[in-house]
Structures are given as C-alpha cells and as structure tokens.
Write a protein that holds these residues in place. Structure first.
Motif, PDB file in Angstrom:
ATOM      1  N   PHE A   1      28.906 -11.897   7.075  1.00 55.92           N
ATOM      2  CA  PHE A   1      29.256 -13.285   7.335  1.00 55.92           C
ATOM      3  C   PHE A   1      28.691 -14.140   6.216  1.00 55.92           C
ATOM      4  O   PHE A   1      27.777 -13.734   5.505  1.00 55.92           O
TER       5      PHE A   1
ATOM      6  N   VAL B   1      27.861 -18.422   5.044  1.00 64.58           N
ATOM      7  CA  VAL B   1      27.772 -19.832   5.411  1.00 64.58           C
ATOM      8  C   VAL B   1      27.785 -20.664   4.142  1.00 64.58           C
ATOM      9  O   VAL B   1      27.380 -20.201   3.076  1.00 64.58           O
TER      10      VAL B   1
ATOM     11  N   ARG C   1      27.495 -23.804   7.779  1.00 67.48           N
ATOM     12  CA  ARG C   1      28.738 -23.580   8.536  1.00 67.48           C
ATOM     13  C   ARG C   1      29.375 -22.270   8.098  1.00 67.48           C
ATOM     14  O   ARG C   1      29.473 -21.980   6.902  1.00 67.48           O
ATOM     15  N   VAL C   2      29.828 -21.494   9.070  1.00 67.16           N
ATOM     16  CA  VAL C   2      30.419 -20.188   8.795  1.00 67.16           C
ATOM     17  C   VAL C   2      31.682 -20.348   7.951  1.00 67.16           C
ATOM     18  O   VAL C   2      32.560 -21.151   8.272  1.00 67.16           O
TER      19      VAL C   2
ATOM     20  N   TRP D   1      33.626 -14.253   7.792  1.00 64.33           N
ATOM     21  CA  TRP D   1      33.383 -13.536   9.054  1.00 64.33           C
ATOM     22  C   TRP D   1      34.313 -12.337   9.047  1.00 64.33           C
ATOM     23  O   TRP D   1      35.507 -12.471   9.232  1.00 64.33           O
TER      24      TRP D   1
ATOM     25  N   VAL E   1      35.012 -18.973  14.735  1.00 67.33           N
ATOM     26  CA  VAL E   1      33.690 -19.278  14.169  1.00 67.33           C
ATOM     27  C   VAL E   1      33.729 -20.103  12.892  1.00 67.33           C
ATOM     28  O   VAL E   1      32.733 -20.740  12.555  1.00 67.33           O
TER      29      VAL E   1
ATOM     30  N   CYS F   1      31.790 -23.469  12.202  1.00 60.02           N
ATOM     31  CA  CYS F   1      30.729 -23.653  13.195  1.00 60.02           C
ATOM     32  C   CYS F   1      29.368 -23.414  12.557  1.00 60.02           C
ATOM     33  O   CYS F   1      29.242 -22.647  11.610  1.00 60.02           O
ATOM     34  N   SER F   2      28.350 -24.038  13.109  1.00 53.09           N
ATOM     35  CA  SER F   2      26.987 -23.813  12.642  1.00 53.09           C
ATOM     36  C   SER F   2      26.518 -22.448  13.120  1.00 53.09           C
ATOM     37  O   SER F   2      26.447 -22.203  14.329  1.00 53.09           O
ATOM     38  N   LEU F   3      26.205 -21.564  12.186  1.00 54.32           N
ATOM     39  CA  LEU F   3      25.748 -20.221  12.550  1.00 54.32           C
ATOM     40  C   LEU F   3      24.496 -20.300  13.413  1.00 54.32           C
ATOM     41  O   LEU F   3      24.420 -19.686  14.479  1.00 54.32           O
TER      42      LEU F   3
ATOM     43  N   PHE G   1      25.159 -19.513  17.384  1.00 58.31           N
ATOM     44  CA  PHE G   1      25.194 -18.057  17.565  1.00 58.31           C
ATOM     45  C   PHE G   1      23.829 -17.376  17.535  1.00 58.31           C
ATOM     46  O   PHE G   1      23.744 -16.163  17.655  1.00 58.31           O
TER      47      PHE G   1
ATOM     48  N   LYS H   1      16.043 -19.490  16.133  1.00 60.00           N
ATOM     49  CA  LYS H   1      16.750 -20.506  15.334  1.00 60.00           C
ATOM     50  C   LYS H   1      15.942 -20.950  14.118  1.00 60.00           C
ATOM     51  O   LYS H   1      16.474 -21.048  13.022  1.00 60.00           O
TER      52      LYS H   1
ATOM     53  N   LEU I   1      21.856 -12.010  17.631  1.00 56.43           N
ATOM     54  CA  LEU I   1      23.074 -12.818  17.696  1.00 56.43           C
ATOM     55  C   LEU I   1      23.552 -12.814  19.139  1.00 56.43           C
ATOM     56  O   LEU I   1      23.387 -11.818  19.844  1.00 56.43           O
TER      57      LEU I   1
END
Length: 141
Positions: free
Chosen positions: A29, A31, A36-37, A40, A55, A58-60, A64, A70, A93
C-alpha cells in the motif's frame, strides 16, 4: 517552435511497475504526503477485505489502524516522509469485517523524478498466524 520527448518507454515501464505491485504476493500500500491511501494492491484487498476503490483517498492511520497503534504508525510514516525508512515494523490492521490482522512492514520513501518526496510505500507480510502460534508455544512453556 516545439520540442518533444518520446516517453513511450517510460510509460511502458510504469505500466509494468503497476502490474508487478498489483499482483505481488505481499500486501503493498502507499500513502501520499497527507497519509491518504493512493496504492492498494490485490493482496492487501484479500487480506483486509476493502477494495482499492473503498480505500483510495482515506487516511490509512485514522481509518485502518487500531487506536493503540495510531501514534506508532503515524511516526513511521512521518519518518519515511523525511527520508528515514523503517524495516520490520509490526502493527495491526483492521479488516472490513472488524477483525485484527498483524502486518510486518517495510516503509519506504516514494520520490518523484526530481527526487522530491511524494509519499510512502509499504510492503508487508501477514504475520497473524505466526504470532498466534508463538503465543500458543508460550502457553505450553
């Protein structure tokens, strides 16, 4: 007056690179600089249950990663965004079904053609079964 450059070879190389990432037998993956992803692959889809469309953007970390990891995951991403890469970092994850899987990750800085940092790519390995087995052995001892 115009000047052109043939980029056919570079485009073919980029397509091959994308195909290799997408079909790799490891979760991969990426970012952007905002976390942000933007990459993927199919293996990540199979492991986590989310499609690439679900995804992307989206903020990884926020969407997730378990709450207890985090800060650690964000720290790894921030370091990679400064050019400091991380090897063998394990973190959980959250799957689409709500379960937790454990990933061993190498986080690598992504750069554009001019060398500017444009994000992070992570190549991982699902170590959920291995960790469960190790915990089982620990109980026997």
């Amino acid at each position: 007056v115009g000047i052109g450059q043939d980029i056919t070879g570079r485009l073919a190389q980029e397509r091959e690179y994308s195909r290799l990432i997408n079909t790799a037998n490891a979760p991969i993956f990426g970012v952007d600089t905002q976390g942000r992803v933007n990459v993927w692959n199919q293996c990540a889809m199979r492991l986590v249950g989310y499609s690439a469309d679900e995804v992307m953007g989206c903020s990884l970390v926020q969407e997730f990663i378990t709450d207890d990891f985090k800060i650690a995951v964000q720290t790894v991403l921030d370091r990679a965004l400064r050019g400091e890469e991380t090897e063998n970092f394990d973190f959980p994850l959250i799957t689409k079904g709500g379960s937790r899987i454990e990933i061993l990750l190498n986080a690598t800085t992504r750069r554009d053609e001019q060398g500017n940092i444009i994000g992070v790519v992570g190549i991982g390995q699902d170590i959920t079964a291995r960790l469960a087995q190790e915990r089982g052995y620990s109980k026997l001892i």
